[in-house]
Scaffold this active site. Structure first.
Site, PDB file in Angstrom:
ATOM      1  N   SER A 170       2.596  -3.800   2.486  1.00  0.00           N
ATOM      2  CA  SER A 170       1.552  -3.127   3.280  1.00  0.00           C
ATOM      3  C   SER A 170       0.833  -4.043   4.256  1.00  0.00           C
ATOM      4  O   SER A 170       0.118  -3.564   5.142  1.00  0.00           O
ATOM      5  CB  SER A 170       0.534  -2.471   2.355  1.00  0.00           C
ATOM      6  OG  SER A 170       1.103  -1.372   1.692  1.00  0.00           O
ATOM      7  N   LYS A 195       1.329  -3.201   7.759  1.00  0.00           N
ATOM      8  CA  LYS A 195       0.656  -2.068   8.412  1.00  0.00           C
ATOM      9  C   LYS A 195      -0.320  -2.516   9.490  1.00  0.00           C
ATOM     10  O   LYS A 195      -0.505  -1.829  10.499  1.00  0.00           O
ATOM     11  CB  LYS A 195      -0.094  -1.237   7.354  1.00  0.00           C
ATOM     12  CG  LYS A 195       0.828  -0.501   6.391  1.00  0.00           C
ATOM     13  CD  LYS A 195       0.055   0.071   5.196  1.00  0.00           C
ATOM     14  CE  LYS A 195       0.945   0.859   4.264  1.00  0.00           C
ATOM     15  NZ  LYS A 195       0.260   1.271   3.015  1.00  0.00           N
ATOM     16  N   TYR A 250       9.660   1.769   8.806  1.00  0.00           N
ATOM     17  CA  TYR A 250       8.557   1.498   7.891  1.00  0.00           C
ATOM     18  C   TYR A 250       9.015   0.621   6.722  1.00  0.00           C
ATOM     19  O   TYR A 250       8.358  -0.376   6.370  1.00  0.00           O
ATOM     20  CB  TYR A 250       7.956   2.808   7.384  1.00  0.00           C
ATOM     21  CG  TYR A 250       6.906   2.587   6.329  1.00  0.00           C
ATOM     22  CD1 TYR A 250       5.710   1.937   6.646  1.00  0.00           C
ATOM     23  CD2 TYR A 250       7.113   2.986   5.014  1.00  0.00           C
ATOM     24  CE1 TYR A 250       4.750   1.710   5.683  1.00  0.00           C
ATOM     25  CE2 TYR A 250       6.151   2.758   4.050  1.00  0.00           C
ATOM     26  CZ  TYR A 250       4.977   2.109   4.380  1.00  0.00           C
ATOM     27  OH  TYR A 250       4.036   1.860   3.416  1.00  0.00           O
ATOM     28  N   TYR A 258      -6.536  -1.179  -0.237  1.00  0.00           N
ATOM     29  CA  TYR A 258      -6.290   0.078  -0.935  1.00  0.00           C
ATOM     30  C   TYR A 258      -7.624   0.719  -1.327  1.00  0.00           C
ATOM     31  O   TYR A 258      -8.602   0.552  -0.600  1.00  0.00           O
ATOM     32  CB  TYR A 258      -5.390  -0.146  -2.159  1.00  0.00           C
ATOM     33  CG  TYR A 258      -4.042  -0.714  -1.805  1.00  0.00           C
ATOM     34  CD1 TYR A 258      -3.180  -0.055  -0.911  1.00  0.00           C
ATOM     35  CD2 TYR A 258      -3.611  -1.917  -2.335  1.00  0.00           C
ATOM     36  CE1 TYR A 258      -1.934  -0.587  -0.581  1.00  0.00           C
ATOM     37  CE2 TYR A 258      -2.355  -2.440  -2.018  1.00  0.00           C
ATOM     38  CZ  TYR A 258      -1.519  -1.771  -1.142  1.00  0.00           C
ATOM     39  OH  TYR A 258      -0.298  -2.295  -0.832  1.00  0.00           O
ATOM     40  N   VAL A 302       1.779  -4.634  -2.041  1.00  0.00           N
ATOM     41  CA  VAL A 302       2.143  -4.588  -3.463  1.00  0.00           C
ATOM     42  C   VAL A 302       3.071  -5.728  -3.878  1.00  0.00           C
ATOM     43  O   VAL A 302       3.367  -5.893  -5.059  1.00  0.00           O
ATOM     44  CB  VAL A 302       2.795  -3.238  -3.857  1.00  0.00           C
ATOM     45  CG1 VAL A 302       1.776  -2.106  -3.789  1.00  0.00           C
ATOM     46  CG2 VAL A 302       4.013  -2.943  -3.010  1.00  0.00           C
TER      47      VAL A 302
END
Lengths: 325, 325, 325, 325
Positions: free
Chosen positions: B72, B75, B199, B251, B269
């Protein structure tokens, strides 16, 4: 426009006055909060700003003598007070510090996220829990403590606008619903009606924009009052309050406010906004960092934020490069 | 522990090494992500940190040569790239910048909040939308652009770990569900399988902690690469990225991270964390402000953040007074 | 209007014809399903009804030769088939039988109610799970089994309308999202694309209103085919199907349909409705109890039910006192 | 076991007595409702049944003299009464008749489904709205009307158990939360505390299983009292009540109850269940159709239904083929 304390350079004062007039017309894109009868009667065209620096620099513009109620801005104040009264661990066991993306009066998460701990103290559910935790054996004592704490920050005695309080008290069905839900799941520290009385009275405390700016000033300076030269609350609590203002302070437009303005701020449906410019923030302004900003513009958007007020604050922050990012 | 570039004072280097060992044992409170088979095989005891300052100061500690995937953390990178490719208004029409309080792979709001625009680019739904918007006529072209952009930041060519990608590709049912939902409501700019390929490949790009720190460094400096002395992306986009990291980066523990650490950061993660210390942040450290931090600790908590990594980062931030608040 | 099999008394046939014309104009309060391109081209003014009794009594009215696709009506058929293929315990472990109050394509409960078992086989999520459970090593085999089962009920070979299937297949993003979610949480018994192919083909099976009435007839008679004099499926499964039709058969207007019409029924977005009048239901009609009703009226309301069709069915049920309550 | 009125054949009476003892041990899989203190003290081992036919046939078994409170069973009664007092259109404008799949005390849909109309009168939110609509200028008058209506059905004066009422009144925070939410969204017809007093008093009305059976008897016969030979409420309202009992009567196990038992029924957390066997239902029993059933077994499951009671009712319905499907 009045200049208090130390005079700030003439052209900056002039700018502020012009900026207020530039953004005042945007008020018509919003309207005064209608669900609180006493707020609905306000003049939507009003707009005011006050910025106060650590060395008593001040600049003001617009309807600076106008009085209005704190509403949700009070949530920052009582959160800080609860942390002082109970200690951080006690408070955090009863209210989380996570943003939600939901409306300020949403009840859904109290049921959908077990054990129903309110997500943060900036939404109504969390704020009512916070109010219930304040020291004091009665609503009167708790409210007195809030007023005393505010007096230490703003330097004068404030008071509850009884008409606004009564107006909210009569129509507080949604807040009562939240409070009884919290009571049922064990997140209230005092009876429902007492917690609500404290909560609605703190919302009805009356201020002007410079009072707001003083609150912002002390938060900006990590709990230290630069004029009175005393530490009013712990640095850790101040930093936590600023973090909450950034992640949850502007209702469910908090993300956009952080993204495009980038200052810790808290708004209320009265059209109030308090912002704290941390004492190390980026800044190219007439002020040193560590200043507080108060804004008032009663015409709010669907989300609950002052339309003209947010635009004015963004302009000031852009022009003077105020941001924590 | 290796010292690169300019040497930082001996005792600070020593501190970092000790701190890594101090916090390494907390890894046992978490475990490696199990839903991505390739991640489940990692050694949960690993822990590493790298901090790089604007004048090439660097300090590192722990398992600094270990390679891991961005997950992530990517992102943030693709969000910045999409803003450069499409312009901010185009991007913001397709993804909001509001925190949610939900888990990173939640689908509920796509249905419950019309018109189903993903709430922010740091949750999977938003990130998949962002990946679909990137320039390029094929997943290959889009991934190539991401790798090129990363190379401009970290100074070396990175590559996709094919094994991790394949592992995620095979098990990406939840992400496929999100992507088809987004397609149905009009929030994908390319076919579902292409968006997913981009992605999942961006998630599988392999780095070490110093690469992460370099990414953090450029973000910290508002898109300016202090070593290469070029502006890699617009200041406004960098500030927006930092705001998103604060409100949504860790998160649904983002609020607590902001409250208790107070730095723009993004976790993955894989156990990766990148943090950007803005160039005007409060700081009492061996570094001037405007530095980047990379952390790696593959044992993550239920929320998805590296257990030992967050504790190590908090310790460093506390010790050296790094905070934006 | 054609009369088949045994002739029913002249005045009843006349009534039906008049009633169809009486309710046909209500079609303009709805419109043909637009999200499935092939359905959008249907003539919204069409309306037809067929009622078939256990001794082959039949009465029909309106556009009875019109062909249309089963759509969600197929969900009852495949649920019964899955119970026969796998046994009730196996099926109920993978799909519950509780109404939801949500729209037919809702995904929220798959996340909000752990472990994400679909609430009932009449919503898309549950129906896709059911389709995945059918016997057969390929979509072709599963669809062949459905067609065979239907042939046993309606007495003639039916077929999939390939144009409708292709139209739905191309635009099935929402169903794909549901299916991948189900796969992720372990509620699919075959690969996603296979389950979807079966599901969308069963939806695209073409019938006329008398075919629907035959399906209703067998369900009404607890799985016993009164003309062919064989038990096609177990009584227990038939009773369960009827219960599901009452609690969940008419999308999220099922409660109102039960309250004001009171018959087990299932609708589809093609405008199809099948109703089963249990063999002991209250009845003052040209038919003995244990009859089946087929309705077709392609103009549907926001919820997905045929506007004119529901009104016609209510009128028939009221006039002839058909109800299970 | 006592036989009242007409004697039913000896072996059926014997069967009921044996069946009660057969299912009594299942009580240990549940426990008495703990959130209402007065209910928590009940003997969980108790189990009783009473069935009354239209010609005064009656059969009873178990602890038939035991008194218990109606709890949610009262919701059917007040719904019928509100329909008589206000007319169906008025009632349906304020409460829908759709099942929800949520727990009986859920508040989520009041916020998530605008305009917040409660989904059905069998969940607490809907029942409180219904209680607020009853005729009467005070809670006392409304409760008196409920008691009078019940007296017309059961043939004797019932009364509110004050201890149970007080026990619930003190702990009704969740119901207060629902009521204030309903008031806020305009779905209460009288002040919150009055509506709650009515609601909680109706829940605390005391009955035995034969009283329950009499209520079921009148509902089964479409509002006609077969012993007193008068129509107590309109047939249409009775049919609507039976439909609601099927779709929503057994909390969020209503679907399974319909699927596997197939009778209109309503349960309460006191362990009460009333069932109405419609006067045309399938039946192979000592009774003609159109009979009422009362059950009592205070050990309830997580969902709120009597564990032994549901098993006993299923056994009776299976043995005597009682079902509407």
């Amino acid at each position: 426009m009045r200049i208090h304390h130390h005079q700030v350079e003439h052209h900056d004062s002039q700018s502020i006055g012009q900026w207020v007039e530039q953004f005042r017309p945007f008020a018509k894109e919003g309207k005064c909060a209608s669900y609180i009868p006493a707020l609905a009667q306000k003049d939507p065209q009003q707009l005011a700003i006050s910025i106060i620096g650590p060395n008593s620099e001040q600049i003001v513009g617009g309807d600076v003598t106008e009085l209005f109620t704190l509403q949700s801005v009070s949530k920052v104040v009582t959160f800080i007070l609860a942390c002082m009264d109970r200690g951080l661990p006690y408070v955090l066991e009863r209210v989380d510090v996570e943003p939600t993306g939901d409306t300020f009066n949403s009840i859904i998460r109290l049921e959908s996220h077990q054990p129903g701990k309110p997500f943060n103290p900036m939404i109504n559910a969390g704020a009512i829990t916070v109010s219930s935790m304040l020291d004091g054996n009665s609503p009167q004592e708790k409210v007195a403590k809030i007023l005393l704490f505010l007096e230490q920050m703003v330097g004068k005695q404030l008071k509850v606008n009884e008409e606004v309080f009564q107006s909210e008290w009569q129509t507080a069905n949604r807040n009562r619903s939240l409070a009884y839900y919290l009571m049922d799941s064990g997140f209230l520290d005092c009876p429902v009606e007492e917690a609500l009385e404290v909560y609605l009275k703190q919302c009805a405390i009356e201020v002007n924009v410079s009072d707001l700016a003083m609150i912002g000033l002390v938060i900006a300076n990590d709990g230290y009052h630069p004029q009175r030269k005393i530490q009013l609350f712990p640095k850790q609590v101040a930093k936590l309050a600023k973090a909450l203002m950034v992640t949850c302070g502007m209702y469910n437009a908090s993300g956009k406010f952080a993204a495009f303005i980038g200052l810790p701020a808290k708004s209320g449906v009265s059209g109030a906004i308090v912002a704290a410019v941390p004492n190390h923030a980026s800044l190219e302004s007439p002020f040193p960092a560590g200043c507080g900003i108060g804004i008032y513009g009663p015409a709010i958007d669907d989300i609950g934020n002052s339309v003209a007020g947010v635009k004015l604050l963004k302009h000031v922050a852009d022009e003077w490069n105020m941001t924590i990012f």
